[in-house]
Scaffold this motif. Structure first.
Motif: not given
Length: 121
Positions: A23-38, A92-94
């Motif tokens: 994950a990238s972005g100047r102020t982005f620090s995600p608390a939750t990350m997940a994987w989905f699939r299709q 996919y990551c989310a």
């Protein structure tokens, strides 16, 4: 905000792969990350989530997949072992900013581009 997924590929049944999502972005620090699939011709489905050290897996992933997170790199990993043909899908990551062990894709605001995993002999 960008999520960059990588690590997909072709593998034989019983093999392993490790997916990464940065994950990238100047102020982005995600608390939750997940994987989905299709899977081909099917709806997107939940695989695993990491949120503040808590993890949760779909039944199909339990015992075979492991999700982990490197906070220093804002990266989440999905180690996939004992892969089966049914695991063939675009993965996919989310991410979301807040803590929530959620399997609902509608609760995730940020999505990566997907990486293809093919399990076939």
């Amino acid at each position: 905000v960008q999520l960059q997924a990588s690590g997909g590929g072709s593998v034989q049944p019983g093999g392993s792969l490790r997916l990464s999502c940065a994950a990238s972005g100047r102020t982005f620090s995600p608390a939750t990350m997940a994987w989905f699939r299709q899977p081909p011709g099917q709806e997107r489905e939940f695989v695993a989530v990491w949120s503040g050290g808590t993890t949760y897996y779909a039944d199909s992933a339990k015992g075979r997949f492991t999700i982990s997170n490197d906070n220093t790199k804002n990266t989440v990993y999905l180690q996939m072992n004992s892969l089966k043909p049914d695991d063939t899908a675009v993965y996919y990551c989310a991410a979301r900013r807040y803590y929530s062990v959620s399997s609902n894709p509608n609760e995730y605001a940020y999505w990566g581009q997907g990486t293809l995993v093919t399990v076939s002999s």
